[in-house]
Design a protein around this motif. Sequence first.
Motif, PDB file in Angstrom:
ATOM      1  N   LEU A 175       0.842  -1.194   0.000  1.00 40.05           N
ATOM      2  CA  LEU A 175       0.000   0.000   0.000  1.00 40.05           C
ATOM      3  C   LEU A 175       0.874   1.239   0.000  1.00 40.05           C
ATOM      4  CD1 LEU A 175      -3.009   1.064   0.495  1.00 40.05           C
ATOM      5  CD2 LEU A 175      -2.359   1.152   2.899  1.00 40.05           C
ATOM      6  N   GLN A 176       0.531   2.211  -0.853  1.00 40.74           N
ATOM      7  CA  GLN A 176       1.300   3.448  -0.932  1.00 40.74           C
ATOM      8  C   GLN A 176       0.370   4.636  -1.152  1.00 40.74           C
ATOM      9  OE1 GLN A 176       3.941   3.621  -4.315  1.00 40.74           O
ATOM     10  NE2 GLN A 176       4.704   5.646  -3.821  1.00 40.74           N
ATOM     11  N   LYS A 177       0.444   5.609  -0.276  1.00 44.81           N
ATOM     12  CA  LYS A 177      -0.311   6.842  -0.461  1.00 44.81           C
ATOM     13  C   LYS A 177       0.383   7.659  -1.531  1.00 44.81           C
ATOM     14  CE  LYS A 177      -2.106  10.796   2.132  1.00 44.81           C
ATOM     15  NZ  LYS A 177      -2.162  11.457   3.463  1.00 44.81           N
ATOM     16  N   ILE A 178      -0.370   8.183  -2.489  1.00 45.57           N
ATOM     17  CA  ILE A 178       0.259   8.894  -3.599  1.00 45.57           C
ATOM     18  C   ILE A 178      -0.227  10.331  -3.659  1.00 45.57           C
ATOM     19  CG2 ILE A 178       0.637   6.814  -4.965  1.00 45.57           C
ATOM     20  CD1 ILE A 178      -1.791   7.489  -6.606  1.00 45.57           C
ATOM     21  N   SER A 179       0.649  11.184  -4.167  1.00 49.29           N
ATOM     22  CA  SER A 179       0.315  12.592  -4.365  1.00 49.29           C
ATOM     23  C   SER A 179       0.842  13.001  -5.733  1.00 49.29           C
ATOM     24  CB  SER A 179       0.947  13.453  -3.266  1.00 49.29           C
ATOM     25  OG  SER A 179       2.359  13.301  -3.273  1.00 49.29           O
ATOM     26  N   GLY A 180       0.377  14.102  -6.229  1.00 54.47           N
ATOM     27  CA  GLY A 180       0.826  14.571  -7.527  1.00 54.47           C
ATOM     28  C   GLY A 180       0.157  13.846  -8.683  1.00 54.47           C
ATOM     29  N   PHE A 181      -0.765  12.933  -8.370  1.00 54.97           N
ATOM     30  CA  PHE A 181      -1.508  12.215  -9.410  1.00 54.97           C
ATOM     31  C   PHE A 181      -2.906  12.812  -9.472  1.00 54.97           C
ATOM     32  CE2 PHE A 181      -4.472   9.004 -10.860  1.00 54.97           C
ATOM     33  CZ  PHE A 181      -3.828   8.442 -11.949  1.00 54.97           C
ATOM     34  N   GLU A 182      -3.298  13.261 -10.647  1.00 56.59           N
ATOM     35  CA  GLU A 182      -4.604  13.890 -10.784  1.00 56.59           C
ATOM     36  C   GLU A 182      -5.467  13.108 -11.758  1.00 56.59           C
ATOM     37  OE1 GLU A 182      -4.459  17.975 -11.760  1.00 56.59           O
ATOM     38  OE2 GLU A 182      -3.239  18.564 -10.036  1.00 56.59           O
ATOM     39  N   SER A 183      -6.685  12.864 -11.354  1.00 52.25           N
ATOM     40  CA  SER A 183      -7.664  12.237 -12.249  1.00 52.25           C
ATOM     41  C   SER A 183      -9.010  12.892 -11.983  1.00 52.25           C
ATOM     42  CB  SER A 183      -7.756  10.731 -12.016  1.00 52.25           C
ATOM     43  OG  SER A 183      -8.787  10.182 -12.818  1.00 52.25           O
ATOM     44  N   GLN A 184      -9.497  13.629 -12.966  1.00 55.95           N
ATOM     45  CA  GLN A 184     -10.784  14.295 -12.822  1.00 55.95           C
ATOM     46  C   GLN A 184     -11.931  13.300 -12.854  1.00 55.95           C
ATOM     47  OE1 GLN A 184     -11.057  17.558 -12.145  1.00 55.95           O
ATOM     48  NE2 GLN A 184      -8.821  17.649 -12.155  1.00 55.95           N
ATOM     49  N   GLU A 185     -11.635  12.073 -13.275  1.00 53.23           N
ATOM     50  CA  GLU A 185     -12.698  11.105 -13.489  1.00 53.23           C
ATOM     51  C   GLU A 185     -13.049  10.317 -12.233  1.00 53.23           C
ATOM     52  OE1 GLU A 185     -13.994   8.099 -17.084  1.00 53.23           O
ATOM     53  OE2 GLU A 185     -11.878   8.359 -16.635  1.00 53.23           O
TER      54      GLU A 185
END
Length: 226
Positions: free
Chosen positions: A92-102
């Motif tokens: 498990l990894q919390k992620i940032s900087g990833f954007e998905s409008q969907e």
Amino acid sequence: MKIEELTKKEQIINFARHDPFLKISDIAENVETTPRYVRTILSEANISLMELREKYARNMEQRLAGKESNLQKATVRLLKEDGEVQASEITLQKISGFESQELIKTHPGEELFKITQKKLIDGRPYSLQEVITYLSPDINQERISNLDSLYELFGNKGVEGFKFRSNVVQLERYNPLMATRLGLKEDDPIIKSQRIILIDKMPIGIENFYFDANSIQLVFPGELVV
């Protein structure tokens, strides 16, 4: 889209369909309304939490009994048919900087995570599956350590199970990061399959599969349209 952008009526229906085991008071608290209003909306939409719970239970029984038809599903065929197939520990990894409008949050306060698991034959990885989705911020490695499949993360969110959309398969000739994770050479061919995970037609996750192209065949049912 975030769930806060839906109307109160849409939020109530969304909560009921995604987690039929919520109580009326829980839905009301999440939507910031009254239990009476929740009952009114569910009645107008002809939605019964009891019926949804029964459907969910029947669906789980069918899945556990292996009654789902595989005739219309793409399958992965191992070229090496003999050998012990195993699944690695889920990470498990919390992620940032990833954007998905969907992608849609099904509960306020959820955060974006990447969950990963490898499949191995005789101890050698032949595929890596990763799912990017919103989860409760209190999720941790201990809570997912006993899962057999990444799909169990969504076990209490779907009634008739989840579906998939926009499955794109491509061959990658150079992916050094994934080659390292699969124990391959940097220029070994890798098959990538990406699709959107849907629950009640709502996109709640992005799934990526990476396969060692020299270890598997992808078998697709039906007609190929070019």
